[in-house]
Design a protein around this motif. Structure first.
Motif, PDB file in Angstrom:
ATOM      1  N   PRO A 285       0.796  -1.230   0.000  1.00 57.95           N
ATOM      2  CA  PRO A 285       0.000   0.000   0.000  1.00 57.95           C
ATOM      3  C   PRO A 285       0.832   1.285   0.000  1.00 57.95           C
ATOM      4  O   PRO A 285       0.285   2.369  -0.237  1.00 57.95           O
ATOM      5  CB  PRO A 285      -0.817  -0.115   1.298  1.00 57.95           C
ATOM      6  CG  PRO A 285      -0.814  -1.566   1.638  1.00 57.95           C
ATOM      7  CD  PRO A 285       0.517  -2.067   1.182  1.00 57.95           C
ATOM      8  N   PHE A 286       2.127   1.180   0.274  1.00 58.59           N
ATOM      9  CA  PHE A 286       2.980   2.358   0.342  1.00 58.59           C
ATOM     10  C   PHE A 286       3.602   2.716  -1.007  1.00 58.59           C
ATOM     11  O   PHE A 286       4.201   3.783  -1.155  1.00 58.59           O
ATOM     12  CB  PHE A 286       4.104   2.137   1.357  1.00 58.59           C
ATOM     13  CG  PHE A 286       3.657   2.111   2.786  1.00 58.59           C
ATOM     14  CD1 PHE A 286       3.863   3.194   3.624  1.00 58.59           C
ATOM     15  CD2 PHE A 286       3.008   0.996   3.309  1.00 58.59           C
ATOM     16  CE1 PHE A 286       3.463   3.172   4.941  1.00 58.59           C
ATOM     17  CE2 PHE A 286       2.595   0.956   4.627  1.00 58.59           C
ATOM     18  CZ  PHE A 286       2.813   2.048   5.451  1.00 58.59           C
ATOM     19  N   ALA A 287       3.497   1.830  -1.985  1.00 61.20           N
ATOM     20  CA  ALA A 287       4.135   2.052  -3.280  1.00 61.20           C
ATOM     21  C   ALA A 287       3.383   3.136  -4.057  1.00 61.20           C
ATOM     22  O   ALA A 287       2.191   3.013  -4.314  1.00 61.20           O
ATOM     23  CB  ALA A 287       4.178   0.763  -4.083  1.00 61.20           C
ATOM     24  N   THR A 288       4.094   4.197  -4.440  1.00 64.34           N
ATOM     25  CA  THR A 288       3.468   5.311  -5.155  1.00 64.34           C
ATOM     26  C   THR A 288       3.862   5.355  -6.624  1.00 64.34           C
ATOM     27  O   THR A 288       3.398   6.220  -7.357  1.00 64.34           O
ATOM     28  CB  THR A 288       3.848   6.653  -4.491  1.00 64.34           C
ATOM     29  OG1 THR A 288       5.278   6.778  -4.485  1.00 64.34           O
ATOM     30  CG2 THR A 288       3.328   6.719  -3.061  1.00 64.34           C
TER      31      THR A 288
ATOM     32  N   GLY B 152       6.887   7.969   5.600  1.00 65.94           N
ATOM     33  CA  GLY B 152       6.866   6.553   5.254  1.00 65.94           C
ATOM     34  C   GLY B 152       8.151   5.856   5.651  1.00 65.94           C
ATOM     35  O   GLY B 152       9.250   6.389   5.464  1.00 65.94           O
ATOM     36  N   LEU B 153       8.045   4.636   6.192  1.00 66.44           N
ATOM     37  CA  LEU B 153       9.188   3.854   6.661  1.00 66.44           C
ATOM     38  C   LEU B 153       9.165   2.455   6.051  1.00 66.44           C
ATOM     39  O   LEU B 153       8.096   1.882   5.838  1.00 66.44           O
ATOM     40  CB  LEU B 153       9.150   3.693   8.190  1.00 66.44           C
ATOM     41  CG  LEU B 153       8.924   4.935   9.044  1.00 66.44           C
ATOM     42  CD1 LEU B 153       8.791   4.528  10.515  1.00 66.44           C
ATOM     43  CD2 LEU B 153      10.061   5.924   8.864  1.00 66.44           C
ATOM     44  N   LEU B 154      10.345   1.918   5.801  1.00 63.50           N
ATOM     45  CA  LEU B 154      10.495   0.526   5.360  1.00 63.50           C
ATOM     46  C   LEU B 154      11.671  -0.072   6.116  1.00 63.50           C
ATOM     47  O   LEU B 154      12.701   0.582   6.282  1.00 63.50           O
ATOM     48  CB  LEU B 154      10.731   0.449   3.854  1.00 63.50           C
ATOM     49  CG  LEU B 154      10.952  -0.938   3.247  1.00 63.50           C
ATOM     50  CD1 LEU B 154      10.322  -1.015   1.855  1.00 63.50           C
ATOM     51  CD2 LEU B 154      12.436  -1.293   3.156  1.00 63.50           C
TER      52      LEU B 154
ATOM     53  N   ILE C 264       8.009  13.548   0.398  1.00 60.60           N
ATOM     54  CA  ILE C 264       8.574  12.717  -0.669  1.00 60.60           C
ATOM     55  C   ILE C 264       7.936  11.331  -0.670  1.00 60.60           C
ATOM     56  O   ILE C 264       7.717  10.736   0.382  1.00 60.60           O
ATOM     57  CB  ILE C 264      10.099  12.577  -0.490  1.00 60.60           C
ATOM     58  CG1 ILE C 264      10.773  13.950  -0.476  1.00 60.60           C
ATOM     59  CG2 ILE C 264      10.696  11.691  -1.571  1.00 60.60           C
ATOM     60  CD1 ILE C 264      10.536  14.783  -1.708  1.00 60.60           C
ATOM     61  N   GLY C 265       7.683  10.789  -1.860  1.00 57.33           N
ATOM     62  CA  GLY C 265       7.278   9.396  -2.016  1.00 57.33           C
ATOM     63  C   GLY C 265       6.036   9.025  -1.232  1.00 57.33           C
ATOM     64  O   GLY C 265       4.958   9.603  -1.411  1.00 57.33           O
TER      65      GLY C 265
ATOM     66  N   TYR D 180       5.175   9.758 -12.805  1.00 57.94           N
ATOM     67  CA  TYR D 180       6.449  10.186 -12.243  1.00 57.94           C
ATOM     68  C   TYR D 180       6.439  10.067 -10.722  1.00 57.94           C
ATOM     69  O   TYR D 180       5.412  10.275 -10.072  1.00 57.94           O
ATOM     70  CB  TYR D 180       6.730  11.650 -12.587  1.00 57.94           C
ATOM     71  CG  TYR D 180       7.095  11.909 -14.024  1.00 57.94           C
ATOM     72  CD1 TYR D 180       8.429  11.993 -14.419  1.00 57.94           C
ATOM     73  CD2 TYR D 180       6.109  12.092 -14.986  1.00 57.94           C
ATOM     74  CE1 TYR D 180       8.767  12.244 -15.741  1.00 57.94           C
ATOM     75  CE2 TYR D 180       6.432  12.352 -16.316  1.00 57.94           C
ATOM     76  CZ  TYR D 180       7.772  12.419 -16.690  1.00 57.94           C
ATOM     77  OH  TYR D 180       8.100  12.663 -18.001  1.00 57.94           O
ATOM     78  N   ALA D 181       7.596   9.739 -10.163  1.00 59.03           N
ATOM     79  CA  ALA D 181       7.779   9.869  -8.725  1.00 59.03           C
ATOM     80  C   ALA D 181       7.858  11.353  -8.380  1.00 59.03           C
ATOM     81  O   ALA D 181       8.010  12.206  -9.256  1.00 59.03           O
ATOM     82  CB  ALA D 181       9.048   9.147  -8.289  1.00 59.03           C
TER      83      ALA D 181
END
Length: 524
Positions: free
Chosen positions: A57-60, A95-97, A152-153, A384-385
């Motif tokens: 769900p975090f992928a933009t 956001g964290l990974l 960002i992101g 685009y990111a």
């Protein structure tokens, strides 16, 4: 922004880029009390409980979607104040990974990563590097954590200035090179860009005013505590080195170890950094030419002394007539030169650059466009990111704007002297960029960091780094009273990315137990 079409801006650097989340809990709730010192009034942020769960769900964008599908990765959101001057006001999320340490019994803590930019996704970078640390002492002893800096992101809200269609149109625009009312047109475009950032970014001016490095390091200290670490262990690449030394200056007692690779010179303003970077790109293009001339299929020929002219013969016709592509887009001069610069970041991409230039000579621009799309982080779906919008926004709030037109024009002339292959054959433009029209004040100034009490820092600098020249690392190591590790190579950054056992072993030893390499160490 028109001026960025003639002369590339300080480039982004990549290694290859409300409430807490409702994701399902991973079983590790994290701390319920703050770790380490807590600034007054921020207790609820420092003591927050992170909820780790699925990363999908975090992928933009397409790059993030692919990277986040790796095994053993989990994601969460960190809640922070939009403005640290108003901690009881609006909140935003970061956001964290992470990839958890594979040997919990010998775990040291978290290793926090930022890949640069400004505007690069630390989540994507950490996901891409997770396989490199798996099975190593780093992977065994540290939770490997990447974060997307505020704006960002996957962090919310994200900087939003141009639509995907507007980005495509800007890249294909040829009017920057027509010589007609260039300064007025360019400055109007820059002003419009700044206005769109205010209009389209949630919280508008307030978000843009609190977007820079000053606030990112405050977020990183909240993250340190939420991860349960009393002191920060940090790995920063390129602009990420600025985050590192700014954190050290802001929270000197909270540092365990800082490994800074591909340093940004802390004393350079935007113009000085641009000129220094031109020298880096010029030098690395020269290394590419030497490599290429040794190949029978070199697109620039076997004579290195003629390579710049041959390159310009390939790309300058695009100023008047871009190459049409099957998908309906066109390869512009800007995209061809951007694709070239993107390939100079890593020797691994040099064969692709040679292939792309050879194809361009035959009227095929697909490979060069793919390289430019890689740089701009445009996915196959045309999305685009937020990286390049973030780069401009952070750069404009971090440092004073450069408004002296004579200085801008002189710097651009010096730029093409140092990076001759990027000379479009046109007079330099004196147009001011978007930062001159930015709607909020800058929050910092170039200066040597004051880091008394910080443990020794390890700075890695590459002799032929195209984006962050070697001398910047020398300067930063001296300013931090740290240790310089030199990598003899031609690429951007080295630790975990250059395939150098010498660099990697030295970096791991430092991060694990604080051991610095001997003074004057050079690695190949």
């Amino acid at each position: 922004m028109r001026t960025t079409k003639r002369y590339l801006p300080v480039a982004a650097a990549f290694l290859l880029l409300s409430s807490l989340t409702a994701c399902s809990d991973s079983g590790d709730d994290g701390p319920t009390v703050p770790a380490g010192p807590v600034p007054e009034g921020l207790e609820k942020f420092y003591a927050q409980q992170l909820e780790w769960g699925e990363c999908a769900p975090f992928a933009t964008n397409a790059m993030a979607k692919q990277a986040f599908s790796g095994d053993g990765l989990e994601c969460a959101r960190l809640t922070v104040p939009l403005s640290y001057a108003e901690p009881q006001g609006t909140t935003i999320t970061v956001g964290l990974l992470r990839r958890q340490a594979s040997d919990p019994g010998s775990r040291i803590g978290s290793l926090v990563l930022n890949p640069g930019g400004p505007g690069g996704s630390g989540m994507t970078a950490a996901a891409q590097l997770s396989s490199a640390v798996g099975g190593t002492e780093l992977g065994e002893r540290f939770d490997f954590v990447g974060f997307d800096p505020r704006g960002i992101g996957a962090s919310e809200p994200a900087v939003d200035c141009l639509t995907d269609a507007e980005m495509d149109a800007d890249r294909a625009d040829l009017t920057a090179y027509d010589g007609i009312d260039d300064v007025a047109d360019a400055e109007k475009e820059a002003e419009d860009f700044a206005a769109k950032c205010v209009e389209r970014t949630r919280h508008g001016k307030k978000m843009l005013a609190n977007l820079g490095t000053r606030d990112v390091v405050r977020d990183m200290d909240v993250l340190r505590s939420a991860l349960g670490d009393e002191k920060l262990t940090y790995l920063g690449y390129s602009y990420g080195t600025r985050i590192g030394y700014t954190y050290a200056e802001t929270f000197p007692r909270n540092v365990r170890a800082l490994l800074l690779d591909g340093a940004v010179d802390p004393e350079q303003d935007m113009v000085e950094a641009l000129v220094a970077q031109a020298e880096g790109f010029g030098g690395t293009f020269g290394e590419f030419v030497k490599w290429c001339a040794g190949r029978a299929d070199c697109a620039l020929g076997r004579d290195p002394s003629a390579a710049v002219a041959t390159y310009q013969d390939l790309v300058r016709p695009l100023l008047d007539e871009p190459v049409a592509l099957p998908d309906g887009r066109v390869l512009s001069y800007e995209d061809a030169t951007t694709g070239t610069v993107a390939a100079l970041y890593s020797r691994q991409v040099w064969p692709t650059l040679n292939q792309g230039l050879a194809a361009l000579g035959k009227g095929d621009g697909a490979v060069m466009m793919a390289l430019a799309d890689m740089y701009y982080e445009r996915g196959p779906d045309g999305k685009y990111a937020s990286t390049h919008e973030g780069l401009v926004a952070i750069r404009c709030v971090d440092d004073p704007p450069v408004t002296d037109r004579e200085r801008i024009e002189a710097a651009q002339a010096e730029y093409v002297e140092k990076a001759e292959f990027l000379d479009p054959g046109l007079p330099p433009s004196a147009a001011r960029d978007a930062c001159a029209f930015w709607p909020v004040e800058h929050t910092s100034e170039p200066h040597l960091p004051e880091v008394e009490g910080v443990p020794p820092t390890l700075v890695v600098s590459t002799t032929n780094d195209p984006a962050t020249p070697y001398q910047a690392g020398v300067n930063l190591a001296k300013a931090m009273d740290g240790r310089l590790l030199t990598f003899e190579g031609a690429q951007h950054t080295a630790f975990l990315s250059a395939g150098s056992d010498c660099v990697d072993k030295a970096g791991v030893a430092y991060l694990v137990d604080g051991t610095l390499p001997p003074e004057g160490t050079r690695c190949a």
